[in-house]
Design an enzyme around this catalytic site. Structure first.
Site, PDB file in Angstrom:
ATOM      1  N   SER A  33       0.810  -1.226   0.000  1.00  0.00           N
ATOM      2  CA  SER A  33       0.000   0.000   0.000  1.00  0.00           C
ATOM      3  C   SER A  33       0.842   1.276   0.000  1.00  0.00           C
ATOM      4  CB  SER A  33      -0.920   0.012   1.223  1.00  0.00           C
ATOM      5  OG  SER A  33      -1.590   1.255   1.281  1.00  0.00           O
ATOM      6  N   LYS A  53     -13.837  -4.289   2.532  1.00  0.00           N
ATOM      7  CA  LYS A  53     -14.657  -3.064   2.523  1.00  0.00           C
ATOM      8  C   LYS A  53     -16.109  -3.302   2.953  1.00  0.00           C
ATOM      9  CE  LYS A  53     -11.777  -0.617  -0.787  1.00  0.00           C
ATOM     10  NZ  LYS A  53     -11.683   0.182  -2.008  1.00  0.00           N
ATOM     11  N   GLY A  83     -17.172  -3.710 -15.335  1.00  0.00           N
ATOM     12  CA  GLY A  83     -17.040  -4.439 -14.080  1.00  0.00           C
ATOM     13  C   GLY A  83     -18.287  -4.273 -13.236  1.00  0.00           C
ATOM     14  N   ALA A  84     -18.523  -5.249 -12.360  1.00  0.00           N
ATOM     15  CA  ALA A  84     -19.704  -5.180 -11.494  1.00  0.00           C
ATOM     16  C   ALA A  84     -19.373  -5.691 -10.094  1.00  0.00           C
ATOM     17  CB  ALA A  84     -20.846  -5.991 -12.109  1.00  0.00           C
ATOM     18  N   GLY A  85     -18.091  -5.652  -9.749  1.00  0.00           N
ATOM     19  CA  GLY A  85     -17.667  -6.060  -8.406  1.00  0.00           C
ATOM     20  C   GLY A  85     -17.643  -4.865  -7.467  1.00  0.00           C
ATOM     21  N   MET A 120      -8.574   1.779 -13.067  1.00  0.00           N
ATOM     22  CA  MET A 120      -8.561   2.100 -11.629  1.00  0.00           C
ATOM     23  C   MET A 120      -7.312   1.595 -10.919  1.00  0.00           C
ATOM     24  SD  MET A 120     -12.210   1.829  -9.866  1.00  0.00           S
ATOM     25  CE  MET A 120     -13.688   2.553 -10.499  1.00  0.00           C
TER      26      MET A 120
HETATM   27  P1  ATR Z   1     -13.584  -6.097  -6.995  1.00  0.00           P
HETATM   28  O1  ATR Z   1     -14.103  -5.931  -5.632  1.00  0.00           O
HETATM   29  O2  ATR Z   1     -12.120  -5.767  -7.164  1.00  0.00           O
HETATM   30  O3  ATR Z   1     -14.398  -5.415  -8.031  1.00  0.00           O
HETATM   31  P2  ATR Z   1     -14.785  -8.678  -7.535  1.00  0.00           P
HETATM   32  O4  ATR Z   1     -15.989  -8.352  -6.740  1.00  0.00           O
HETATM   33  O5  ATR Z   1     -14.190 -10.037  -7.442  1.00  0.00           O
HETATM   34  O6  ATR Z   1     -13.590  -7.691  -7.229  1.00  0.00           O
HETATM   35  O7  ATR Z   1     -15.093  -8.359  -9.064  1.00  0.00           O
HETATM   36  C1  ATR Z   1     -14.146  -8.512 -10.042  1.00  0.00           C
HETATM   37  C2  ATR Z   1     -14.673  -7.875 -11.319  1.00  0.00           C
HETATM   38  O8  ATR Z   1     -13.665  -7.969 -12.326  1.00  0.00           O
HETATM   39  C3  ATR Z   1     -15.893  -8.578 -11.882  1.00  0.00           C
HETATM   40  O9  ATR Z   1     -16.675  -7.609 -12.543  1.00  0.00           O
HETATM   41  C4  ATR Z   1     -15.263  -9.569 -12.868  1.00  0.00           C
HETATM   42  O10 ATR Z   1     -16.134 -10.004 -13.884  1.00  0.00           O
HETATM   43  P3  ATR Z   1     -17.108 -11.276 -13.621  1.00  0.00           P
HETATM   44  O11 ATR Z   1     -18.215 -10.771 -12.756  1.00  0.00           O
HETATM   45  O12 ATR Z   1     -17.566 -11.679 -14.973  1.00  0.00           O
HETATM   46  O13 ATR Z   1     -16.256 -12.308 -12.953  1.00  0.00           O
HETATM   47  C5  ATR Z   1     -14.198  -8.690 -13.444  1.00  0.00           C
HETATM   48  N1  ATR Z   1     -13.083  -9.378 -14.113  1.00  0.00           N
HETATM   49  C6  ATR Z   1     -12.001  -9.957 -13.544  1.00  0.00           C
HETATM   50  N2  ATR Z   1     -11.148 -10.421 -14.475  1.00  0.00           N
HETATM   51  C7  ATR Z   1     -11.684 -10.096 -15.684  1.00  0.00           C
HETATM   52  C8  ATR Z   1     -11.279 -10.273 -17.044  1.00  0.00           C
HETATM   53  N3  ATR Z   1     -10.141 -10.879 -17.368  1.00  0.00           N
HETATM   54  N4  ATR Z   1     -12.080  -9.798 -18.018  1.00  0.00           N
HETATM   55  C9  ATR Z   1     -13.238  -9.166 -17.717  1.00  0.00           C
HETATM   56  N5  ATR Z   1     -13.677  -8.963 -16.457  1.00  0.00           N
HETATM   57  C10 ATR Z   1     -12.915  -9.420 -15.450  1.00  0.00           C
END
Ligand code: ATR
Length: 280
Positions: free
Chosen positions: A14, A65, A126-128, A222
């Protein structure tokens, strides 16, 4: 001396201690800011021990978080909207949760990168957890369209629905916010394409169509400290006018946390500049 730290797993990488040391120096505040590593099953006990020893506040990073938000006794509206906290403030027996990630991103975009978001088309990939925290702050800038696109389309739809149900996306904003998979991203190029996936950490790029990029596009990853990531590389090769990493967002979210804890907002441009030099 007032004590603060960043808690995460892992946390040794960090940059937050350095950033807060620079803020403290610049504002003449006397404080200590360290690293608080916590095992996956020991987040709550690490926080309560830090608090019991007189700690004043914590920054919270992956993967804690949501648990930080759950631990709080009160929370800001932006933490409630995100359902997650990156900042905890211990005051008068209270554990106050805030989430400064979205504000940090918006400030980096609008101030450091001079990108006015009003009336623009934004593609959020992304949706995480990382995407979840920035949807409401981005919509609050009044873009014409915000598309949440995810590799697994169901998660994008679920995120939009959850944010709508919690009130984070008010009904009058819903028609400006769409959710889809990569193959259903609405036609046309975008003013801003944000990678909020974890793809860059595994040196991959999300498989989105090249047509989303144009000369006016700012492609924003990000993550920070990874140089030109595969996502940014493809964006540039596909015609994006500008690219940026997430270091500015990191500094800006830290400044918001510092403001909450200390009541002073540090100047960020020089800190960002210094950090970039140190990391080069
Ligand atoms: P974070 O809290 O960092 O967002 P997360 O909740 O595990 O972590 O979510 C990871 C995100 O990265 C998700 O949107 C994931 O897509 P999926 O929902 O389809 O798994 C996305 N992700 C990770 N690796 C990826 C890749 N190589 N290509 C596209 N999306 C990816």
């Amino acid at each position: 001396m007032d004590r603060y730290a960043v808690v995460g797993h892992p946390v040794s990488h960090s940059r937050s201690p350095r950033i807060h040391a620079l803020f403290a120096e610049a504002t003449g505040q006397i404080l200590e800011y360290g690293l608080l590593p916590a095992d996956l099953d020991q987040f709550e006990s690490a926080v309560s021990q830090f608090r019991a020893e007189g700690g004043k506040g914590l920054n919270v990073t992956l993967p804690f978080k949501e648990r930080a938000f759950a631990l709080a006794t009160s929370a800001s509206s932006r933490a409630k909207a995100a359902g997650a906290a990156n900042t905890l403030h211990f005051k008068n027996g209270d554990i106050f949760a805030d989430n400064t990630d979205g504000a940090g991103l918006v400030r980096d975009l609008t101030c450091n990168l001079s990108k006015n978001l009003e009336g623009t088309r934004i593609l959020l990939i992304g949706a995480g957890g990382a995407a979840r925290g920035v949807v409401q702050p981005l919509l609050a800038e009044h873009p014409a369209l915000l598309v949440i696109a995810n590799r697994t389309p169901g998660r994008a739809h679920a995120l939009r629905e959850a944010l709508s149900e919690s009130g984070a996306i008010p009904p009058e904003w819903l028609d400006r916010c769409k959710a889809c998979g990569f193959d259903a991203i609405p036609e046309g190029d975008y003013d801003l394409v944000i990678n909020a996936t974890s793809s860059s950490l595994s040196h991959e790029a999300p498989a989105i169509p090249e047509r989303v990029y144009g000369p006016r596009t700012l492609a924003y990853d990000m993550v920070y400290g990874k140089g030109i990531t595969p996502f940014l590389e493809i964006a540039l090769a596909s015609g994006a006018g500008r690219v940026a990493d997430g270091l500015g967002m990191l500094v800006e979210q830290a400044a918001e946390s510092f403001l909450l804890w200390r009541g002073v907002r540090p100047e960020t441009a020089s800190v960002l500049q210094r950090l970039r030099k140190e990391m080069a």
